[in-house]
Design a protein around this motif. Structure first.
Motif, short mmCIF file in Angstrom:
data_model
loop_
_atom_site.label_atom_id
_atom_site.label_comp_id
_atom_site.label_asym_id
_atom_site.label_seq_id
_atom_site.Cartn_x
_atom_site.Cartn_y
_atom_site.Cartn_z
N ARG A 1 0.40 0.10 1.70
CA ARG A 1 0.90 -1.04 2.45
C ARG A 1 2.15 -1.61 1.77
N PHE A 2 3.08 -2.03 2.60
CA PHE A 2 4.29 -2.67 2.09
C PHE A 2 4.02 -4.17 1.92
N THR A 3 3.50 -4.54 0.77
CA THR A 3 3.26 -5.95 0.44
C THR A 3 3.66 -6.16 -1.01
N LYS A 4 3.87 -7.40 -1.35
CA LYS A 4 4.23 -7.75 -2.73
C LYS A 4 3.17 -7.28 -3.70
N GLN A 5 1.90 -7.38 -3.28
CA GLN A 5 0.79 -6.97 -4.14
C GLN A 5 0.98 -5.54 -4.64
N PHE B 1 9.45 -7.96 6.50
CA PHE B 1 10.57 -7.94 5.56
C PHE B 1 10.70 -6.58 4.89
N TYR B 2 9.57 -6.06 4.43
CA TYR B 2 9.60 -4.77 3.73
C TYR B 2 9.80 -3.60 4.69
N ASN B 3 9.23 -3.69 5.88
CA ASN B 3 9.48 -2.64 6.87
C ASN B 3 10.98 -2.52 7.14
N HIS B 4 11.62 -3.66 7.30
CA HIS B 4 13.06 -3.67 7.56
C HIS B 4 13.84 -3.16 6.35
N ASN C 1 12.24 14.58 -6.35
CA ASN C 1 12.15 14.17 -4.94
C ASN C 1 11.12 13.07 -4.79
N PHE C 2 11.36 12.20 -3.81
CA PHE C 2 10.49 11.06 -3.58
C PHE C 2 10.15 10.97 -2.10
N VAL C 3 8.89 10.70 -1.80
CA VAL C 3 8.46 10.47 -0.42
C VAL C 3 7.70 9.15 -0.38
N ILE C 4 8.09 8.28 0.53
CA ILE C 4 7.46 6.97 0.68
C ILE C 4 6.86 6.88 2.07
N LEU C 5 5.56 6.63 2.12
CA LEU C 5 4.84 6.50 3.39
C LEU C 5 4.13 5.16 3.42
N GLY C 6 4.44 4.34 4.41
CA GLY C 6 3.73 3.07 4.50
C GLY C 6 4.34 2.15 5.53
N ASN C 7 3.68 1.04 5.72
CA ASN C 7 4.20 -0.06 6.51
C ASN C 7 3.48 -1.33 6.09
N GLY C 8 3.93 -2.46 6.61
CA GLY C 8 3.31 -3.71 6.20
C GLY C 8 4.08 -4.90 6.72
N GLU C 9 4.47 -5.77 5.81
CA GLU C 9 5.16 -7.00 6.19
C GLU C 9 6.54 -6.67 6.75
N ILE D 1 11.72 8.65 3.56
CA ILE D 1 10.96 7.43 3.86
C ILE D 1 10.42 7.53 5.27
N ARG D 2 9.11 7.33 5.41
CA ARG D 2 8.48 7.34 6.73
C ARG D 2 7.71 6.04 6.92
N LEU D 3 8.11 5.28 7.94
CA LEU D 3 7.44 4.02 8.25
C LEU D 3 6.23 4.28 9.15
N GLY D 4 5.16 3.52 8.94
CA GLY D 4 3.94 3.71 9.68
C GLY D 4 2.90 4.35 8.78
N TYR D 5 1.77 4.72 9.37
CA TYR D 5 0.75 5.39 8.57
C TYR D 5 0.18 6.57 9.35
N ASP D 6 0.07 7.68 8.67
CA ASP D 6 -0.41 8.93 9.27
C ASP D 6 -1.36 9.56 8.25
N GLU D 7 -2.66 9.54 8.55
CA GLU D 7 -3.66 10.02 7.59
C GLU D 7 -3.45 11.49 7.26
N SER D 8 -3.13 12.31 8.26
CA SER D 8 -2.93 13.73 8.01
C SER D 8 -1.73 13.96 7.08
N PHE D 9 -0.64 13.22 7.34
CA PHE D 9 0.54 13.34 6.49
C PHE D 9 0.23 12.86 5.08
N ALA D 10 -0.55 11.78 4.97
CA ALA D 10 -0.92 11.27 3.66
C ALA D 10 -1.68 12.32 2.86
#
Length: 475
Positions: free
Chosen positions: A299-303, A332-335, A322-330, A349-358
């Motif tokens: 999740r994209f949160t401060k925590q 501000f962070y999504n933007h 190489n870096f891959v970022i998968l997530g979404n949340g608040e 960077i992929r916004l959203g959540y996809d269990e298979s991709f994870a």
């Protein structure tokens, strides 16, 4: 023993976080120890009844609150009648569990108050003969209060706090809406909270036992830094507070059987992990197959420490990795992350959540980034170890309890904790230092693979923790 496990979300039916995973894995682990466990959750609109073979259980009843009639229909799994579901229009006719794009639902107090009543009504009307009632987070924290003040039930009650940041705070008018007794419940040793009501606070006082999801987090939440204004309440109740470490389902998270993984593998077929990495690089258009892969899943949160990741992107772009970022949340962070999509050749960077991709990320990655500001337990660090990766974590909560820095261990053989890279100071310097340390380790392929295989063999299952819960239910 007969145990009733109540939660607002249980995998695979509904999930927003780790609670759902625990809601699946802990009851399964308890059943493996020959305990009779009933699970109960709301039957949200988003749950596919046909797919999961959820059928009507033959029980419908009305319950009146504040002059309003509420109807409840009870369902169960066709092949497992111990998995129970509650349908009520107010509770379930939403596409989000707790909120939508406009924020939290304004009637969440009523929704989960109704759910709490229905849990007890189901227990009584179905004559389940329960010995212990296990509730989870604020959504079910009213159950112990209702048991003691309205129903006069004497079953053992256990409340697990999965994340103290979420407490269920509402205007005190819900006392009347839910017909909760003012005299016995609206007080410091109950619901009262700065002239509002706090469901979780009431659960802490009215439960017989309170657990958190790691030993360190149980200590942290009694401090002002991590107590979220309930540190005083927790200190008063410290005699019944304990940490029991979460585990993961080794059936669900198994690289040898995971259907989401292109090339299944185990310690004995470790070379297939590299094949998954090559396949992922081809899928995402990442170059330099020999480069290490760092991933963030969450999740994209401060925590979760995503501010550090955002600040580090301009450093990561020049690394031979190489870096891959998968997530979404608040928002501000999504933007903020959205602004970096397709900006760097080596960062996907992929916004959203996809269990298979994870799952494919777990099976392909070398390192998992978890720079959390606080982490009650965390499951991702255990999952990445199961899949042969190394977590890079801040030393807090469950991360501290499950990950030891590889430089602090001389002999891996016989060592039963996972190995990774840890850091204490939550700033860009030390986070970047941890990543640099990972790069250095990766260059020593023999040592890296030794640690990777060690992590795959670490027991992060629920077996030992399930036994702790059984002893707690019996105490």
């Amino acid at each position: 023993m007969n145990i009733l496990f109540a939660a607002s979300e249980i995998f695979p039916y509904a999930k927003t976080g780790g609670l759902a995973d625990v809601g699946y894995a802990l009851p399964e682990a308890l059943r493996a120890q020959n305990q009779k466990v009933y699970t109960i959750m709301p039957l949200y609109n988003q749950i596919n009844r046909e797919k999961y073979e959820i059928v009507y259980a033959g029980l419908t009843f009305d319950y009146w609150l504040a002059g309003v009639r509420h109807q409840f229909d009870i369902f169960h799994k066709e092949n497992n009648k111990d998995e129970l579901f509650v349908y009520n229009p107010i509770l379930c006719n939403r596409w989000g569990l707790y909120d939508d794009e406009f924020g939290d639902y304004g009637d969440n107090a009523l929704r989960f108050g109704l759910f709490s009543y229905s849990v007890l009504e189901v227990m009584i009307r179905m004559n389940l003969k329960i010995d212990a009632v296990h509730v989870n987070d604020w959504q079910t924290a009213l159950i112990p209060l209702l048991m003691k003040t309205r129903y006069n039930l004497n079953q053992k009650t256990v409340l697990t706090i999965h994340n103290l940041a979420y407490q269920g705070i509402f205007p005190k008018k819900v006392m009347d809406e839910l017909e909760i007794d003012w005299k016995s419940c609206f007080k410091f040793e109950g619901l009262e909270y700065f002239d509002n009501v706090n469901f979780l606070k009431a659960g802490i006082f009215f439960s017989d036992s309170v657990t958190t999801v790691s030993h360190t987090y149980a200590k942290e939440i009694q401090t002002q830094t991590f107590g979220n204004t309930l540190e005083g309440t927790l200190k008063v109740n410290s005699y019944k507070l304990r940490g029991i470490l979460n585990g993961i389902s080794t059936e669900v998270f198994d690289p040898q059987k995971d259907e989401n993984v292109k090339y299944n593998y185990s310690i004995d077929t470790y070379e297939n992990k590299q094949k998954n990495k090559i396949a992922l690089y081809e899928e995402l258009g990442l170059k330099e197959i020999d480069r290490p892969l760092f991933v963030f899943i969450g999740r994209f949160t401060k925590q979760k420490g995503v501010d550090l990741i955002l600040d580090a992107l301009n450093l990561f772009k020049s690394y031979e990795a190489n870096f891959v970022i998968l997530g979404n949340g608040e928002d501000f962070y999504n933007h903020a992350f959205g602004n970096f999509v397709n900006s760097f050749e080596n960062i996907h960077i992929r916004l959203g959540y996809d269990e298979s991709f994870a799952r494919r990320l777990y099976a392909s990655s070398d390192f998992l980034l978890m720079p959390s500001f606080f982490e009650p337990c965390g499951l991702n660090q255990m999952i990445i170890m199961r899949y042969g990766g190394l977590p890079i974590v801040s030393k807090t909560g469950g991360l501290k309890d499950t990950v030891v820095d590889f430089t602090d261990v001389k002999e891996f053989e016989g060592f039963n904790l996972g190995l990774g890279i840890t850091f204490e100071e939550l700033n860009l310097f030390w986070f970047n230092h941890a990543v640099a340390k990972a790069l250095s380790l990766y260059s020593n392929k023999e040592k890296f693979q030794k640690i990777s295989k060690h992590n795959m063999g670490v027991d992060n299952s629920w077996k030992n923790s399930a036994l702790e819960y059984i002893n707690l239910y019996k105490s």
